[in-house]
Design a protein around this motif. Structure first.
Motif, mmCIF file in Angstrom:
data_model
loop_
_atom_site.group_PDB
_atom_site.id
_atom_site.type_symbol
_atom_site.label_atom_id
_atom_site.label_comp_id
_atom_site.label_asym_id
_atom_site.label_seq_id
_atom_site.Cartn_x
_atom_site.Cartn_y
_atom_site.Cartn_z
ATOM 1 N N GLN A 453 3.417 3.650 -1.731
ATOM 2 C CA GLN A 453 3.804 2.782 -0.618
ATOM 3 C C GLN A 453 5.244 2.318 -0.757
ATOM 4 O O GLN A 453 6.015 2.365 0.220
ATOM 5 C CB GLN A 453 2.874 1.567 -0.553
ATOM 6 C CG GLN A 453 3.174 0.651 0.617
ATOM 7 C CD GLN A 453 2.137 -0.449 0.760
ATOM 8 O OE1 GLN A 453 0.997 -0.307 0.331
ATOM 9 N NE2 GLN A 453 2.538 -1.560 1.369
ATOM 10 N N ILE A 458 3.908 9.389 2.136
ATOM 11 C CA ILE A 458 2.753 9.258 3.033
ATOM 12 C C ILE A 458 1.784 10.435 2.923
ATOM 13 O O ILE A 458 0.885 10.569 3.738
ATOM 14 C CB ILE A 458 3.227 9.142 4.496
ATOM 15 C CG1 ILE A 458 4.084 10.355 4.877
ATOM 16 C CG2 ILE A 458 3.994 7.851 4.725
ATOM 17 C CD1 ILE A 458 4.497 10.390 6.337
ATOM 18 N N ARG A 480 -4.335 -2.996 -5.655
ATOM 19 C CA ARG A 480 -2.997 -2.799 -5.099
ATOM 20 C C ARG A 480 -2.366 -4.133 -4.716
ATOM 21 O O ARG A 480 -1.186 -4.383 -4.976
ATOM 22 C CB ARG A 480 -3.060 -1.881 -3.875
ATOM 23 C CG ARG A 480 -1.672 -1.535 -3.316
ATOM 24 C CD ARG A 480 -1.719 -1.182 -1.861
ATOM 25 N NE ARG A 480 -2.252 -2.274 -1.045
ATOM 26 C CZ ARG A 480 -2.317 -2.248 0.279
ATOM 27 N NH1 ARG A 480 -1.902 -1.196 0.947
ATOM 28 N NH2 ARG A 480 -2.833 -3.277 0.948
ATOM 29 N N ASN A 491 9.157 -2.723 -0.374
ATOM 30 C CA ASN A 491 9.464 -1.322 -0.053
ATOM 31 C C ASN A 491 10.790 -0.910 -0.677
ATOM 32 O O ASN A 491 11.765 -1.652 -0.634
ATOM 33 C CB ASN A 491 9.519 -1.126 1.463
ATOM 34 C CG ASN A 491 8.145 -1.190 2.097
ATOM 35 O OD1 ASN A 491 7.122 -1.066 1.409
ATOM 36 N ND2 ASN A 491 8.099 -1.399 3.394
#
Length: 509
Positions: A453, A458, A480, A491
């Motif tokens: 992530q 993806i 997670r 991110n």
């Protein structure tokens, strides 16, 4: 003011060379002074220096480290190489005899100073190559032995034609072996991943059919890509697995290729018709290169990037050039230096060279984005402005989870570098939180999900993963979430930013 020969020598060693040459500056200057005391004019001294300079360029190009080890055949190779790479050097009796006469004088000087141990080989070479009525280019024996086994080779090749085969055969043979080796099925996954990274995550590689695209791709793949299984660059891996099976000529070329480095540079000034002075954009080091085949009026507006010798000579033909303004050049430098700072969050002791070794493709993409796309922000600066949890070693990371990470990395096509970052993520988490590991699979898959992530990957179907492993989706989301909260993950978190993630973040909005 007109420069004398000693000025020319000083400029060459100060500005043109960023390496330590086998022929030292004091040797050259001592020899020239000896000739000056004999009454030789400055113009003739300059000519003498130019012949020695040509010889030095050859020696550094092929990493020669001992003058006494140069063979008769290699002197012949030197003559041919100079004729192809030095403007004005022609294979005629007059020019070759002149070249050898100066080299013999220089060698004699070095012999009297005990810098070399004998003069036999160079005198023999001068006699064999230019002592007759025509030039006699000798043959490389390591190639000739291979040619003897070819049924379609005529025994009575003209010397000049055969030498052309010698030069081309070694390079072409090595390139064919490299291409064949990395087109084996075991490298299919690496090839596809490298193509995806090279084109950028939102580009369509299938539409790229031009020769320039594939030249650039192979330049990246062989020199900068890191193989999934061992984190080695393809040329490095080929050297360890196949180096002993190459011919001496092929092996020498391979070692030269391995000595190259990814460099971004621009032309500072035109020294002569044949040479330009270049400046490394990031280190400000100067070096000389042969004058590129461009309109001289735009040379100083071009930014070049590609692989060159550590000695400062172009290693391969594919060096990309883009026309940029001085302001844009500065912006490119600033962007890349910020990226290096981001990398240092992950590797605090990393040098600029370390960053280039790991993320040369990020630099390529950054230059292309800034030049071709109307994109203001390339590098996510927010990562430099935030603070991160301080990691102090308190306990060992649970080995039951670490061992499972290796299996997941292999199973889902991640790299050895990814595995190292995953292990670091798990280690950091264990220092910040006391972990009760009841089901190692939950933590290992949770780490994989968190890692995917933050790096923008993806292609991991979580539903299929949990079904295959026989664990609950809720438990994975729970682990997670814990990882994100304790480690304060975001991110494109630079602490665990992968090669893929760094490329993807450049294109993210």
């Amino acid at each position: 003011m007109k420069k004398n020969v000693y000025d020319q020598v000083q400029i060459f060693y100060d500005e043109a060379i960023v390496w330590e040459p086998i022929i030292q500056q004091e040797w050259v200057e001592g020899f020239l002074r000896q000739k000056a005391w004999q009454g030789i004019s400055d113009d003739k001294l300059k000519d003498t220096w130019h012949q020695i300079q040509f010889f030095i360029l050859y020696l550094t190009h092929f990493n020669n480290e001992n003058l006494d080890e140069i063979s008769l055949e290699e002197y012949s190779f030197i003559v041919k190489w100079l004729s192809e790479n030095i403007s004005g050097f022609k294979i005629t009796l007059k020019s070759v005899r002149h070249f050898f006469s100066i080299l013999i004088e220089f060698y004699t000087y070095l012999y009297t100073k005990k810098m070399i141990i004998n003069l036999d080989e160079i005198k023999k070479a001068a006699h064999e190559i230019s002592g007759g009525k025509k030039i006699n280019i000798l043959k490389s024996q390591s190639i000739i032995e291979g040619l003897k086994n070819m049924e379609d080779v005529n025994e009575h090749f003209d010397d000049k034609v055969l030498f052309g085969i010698v030069i081309g055969e070694a390079v072409e043979s090595l390139m064919l072996k490299l291409g064949k080796y990395f087109q084996q099925q075991e490298f299919t996954e690496d090839f596809e991943r490298a193509l995806y990274l090279y084109t950028g995550p939102f580009d369509n590689a299938a539409e790229e059919v031009e020769e320039d695209f594939w030249l650039g791709f192979w330049d990246y793949f062989l020199f900068d890509y890191h193989l999934l299984e061992n984190d080695l660059k393809p040329l490095e891996y080929f050297n360890t697995t196949c180096g002993e099976r190459l011919t001496p000529d092929e092996y020498k070329i391979l070692q030269s290729l391995l000595g190259s480095s990814f460099t971004v540079f621009y032309i500072n000034r035109i020294i002569s018709q044949d040479l330009v002075e270049c400046i490394n954009l990031f280190t400000n080091e100067t070096f000389q290169l042969p004058t590129p085949d461009f309109n001289y009026k735009i040379l100083k507006n071009l930014l070049f990037f590609g692989h060159i010798f550590s000695q400062g000579l172009v290693m391969i033909n594919y060096v990309t050039s883009l026309e940029v303004s001085i302001n844009l050049r500065k912006r490119i430098k600033d962007e890349v230096m910020r990226q290096k700072e981001i990398f240092m969050i992950q590797e605090p002791k990393a040098t600029l060279a370390d960053f280039f070794k790991r993320h040369a493709l990020v630099v390529r993409h950054t230059i292309n984005i800034l030049v071709t796309l109307a994109k203001v922000n390339v590098t996510p600066l927010s990562q430099l402005e935030r603070s991160y949890p301080i990691i102090k070693e308190k306990r060992m990371a649970k080995e039951s989870v670490t061992s499972l990470l290796h299996n997941l990395v292999v199973e889902y096509g991640l790299s050895r570098f990814d595995e190292r970052l995953l292990e670091k993520m798990w280690y950091d988490f264990c220092q910040l939180s006391v972990v009760n590991v009841r089901k190692p699979e939950n933590w290992a898959i949770g780490l994989l999900l968190a890692y995917a992530q933050i790096n923008g990957v993806i292609n991991i179907a979580l539903d299929q993963v949990v079904e295959k492993k026989g664990i609950s989706l809720a438990s994975i989301y729970k682990t997670r979430t814990q990882l994100f909260e304790v480690l304060q993950l975001e991110n494109f978190d630079p602490r665990y930013l992968s090669e893929d993630g760094f490329v993807i973040c450049l294109f993210a909005e």
